[in-house]
Design a protein around this motif. Structure first.
Motif, short mmCIF file in Angstrom:
data_model
loop_
_atom_site.label_atom_id
_atom_site.label_comp_id
_atom_site.label_asym_id
_atom_site.label_seq_id
_atom_site.Cartn_x
_atom_site.Cartn_y
_atom_site.Cartn_z
N MET A 62 0.80 -1.15 -0.19
CA MET A 62 0.05 -0.13 -0.09
C MET A 62 0.91 1.44 -0.01
N VAL A 63 1.80 1.06 0.84
CA VAL A 63 2.82 2.46 0.73
C VAL A 63 3.53 2.45 -0.46
N PRO A 125 0.63 1.35 7.04
CA PRO A 125 -0.68 0.78 7.03
C PRO A 125 -0.88 -0.30 7.34
N SER A 126 -0.67 -0.88 8.49
CA SER A 126 -0.60 -2.16 8.99
C SER A 126 -1.90 -2.79 8.74
N THR A 148 -3.38 2.83 9.63
CA THR A 148 -4.90 2.26 9.63
C THR A 148 -5.56 2.18 11.12
N ASN A 149 -6.90 2.01 11.07
CA ASN A 149 -7.40 1.78 12.22
C ASN A 149 -7.73 0.45 12.38
N ALA A 170 -9.23 0.92 2.72
CA ALA A 170 -8.81 2.29 2.20
C ALA A 170 -7.87 1.75 1.11
N ASN A 171 -7.79 2.34 -0.01
CA ASN A 171 -6.85 2.13 -1.13
C ASN A 171 -5.92 3.06 -1.36
N PRO A 172 -4.75 2.85 -2.16
CA PRO A 172 -3.75 3.67 -2.27
C PRO A 172 -4.19 5.18 -2.58
#
Length: 223
Positions: A62-63, A125-126, A148-149, A170-172
């Motif tokens: 994602m990063v 974004p774990s 991330t939550n 959520a996406n990139p």
């Protein structure tokens, strides 16, 4: 974290009065002064740091994809990956990979300190996590965290205050949208930096942890 506390209540029926939430501190022998931490340089380039041992669980893909989107938008960005080696398909001339740094080795600790001092955003974004101490360490350097939550993260990073916690779906592009305002408004970023250091000063440090635990022990022993 509140996530762990909720589990104790729901899964183990622990009495609420026996549960206390005390955040962790930063595992760094040395952190910058308050003035040093909030004096972040401008985005030239904007430096992202992915710091973790598990590329998949910590959301490395994602990063990388978000990083490429920001490049496509014309932003001057650089990504440092530290703690692991990404799969071979993740390569970019503006990406630096540092397989591992050992904080118990003085030269490597100094290098990590320098990397953190130059970082604008910690981007982890774990997909799942408990309470990452690295987020406390980032805030000690005035670094906002993009994550991330998930799990106990929201007890460390408050969305919009000392970073952003996006949903797991959520996406990139969503991450790029969340980051976009900080490229447009330097003052907005400066406030996020100040908030991040304030979070460290007020609660994400071991002195606060010690005082909070001592207070609980004192209350119990005086009953």
């Amino acid at each position: 974290s509140q996530w762990a506390a909720d589990s104790a209540l729901k899964d183990y029926q622990s009495p609420p009065e026996k549960i206390h939430i005390i955040p962790y501190g930063a595992n760094m022998d040395k952190v910058p002064t308050n003035e040093e931490a909030i004096q972040k340089q401008g985005f030239s380039p904007c430096r992202f740091l992915f710091l973790g041992l598990d590329w998949v669980r910590k959301g490395g893909d994602m990063v990388f994809k978000t990083f490429e989107i920001l490049q496509q938008k014309g932003y001057d960005v650089h990504l440092t990956v530290c703690g692991c080696i990404p799969p071979p398909q993740y390569q970019n001339p503006k990406m630096t990979v540092i397989p591992f740094l050992n904080k118990n080795i003085e030269s490597e600790e100094k290098r990590l300190f320098q990397i953190l001092s130059e970082t604008h955003f910690l981007f982890v974004p774990s997909r799942s996590d408990c309470t990452p101490i690295v987020f406390c360490e980032a805030n000690a350097f005035g670094i906002p965290v993009i994550t991330t939550n998930a799990g106990g993260i929201a007890s460390v990073i408050e969305d919009g205050f000392n970073g952003h916690t996006l949903s797991l779906d959520a996406n990139p592009e969503d991450y790029a949208i969340a980051l976009n305002p900080y490229f447009k408004d330097p003052e907005l970023y400066k406030q996020l930096v100040k908030n991040s250091r304030d979070a460290y000063n007020s609660k994400l440090n071991w002195d606060h942890w010690g005082r909070s635990l001592a207070q609980i022990i004192e209350q119990l022993t005086n009953k």
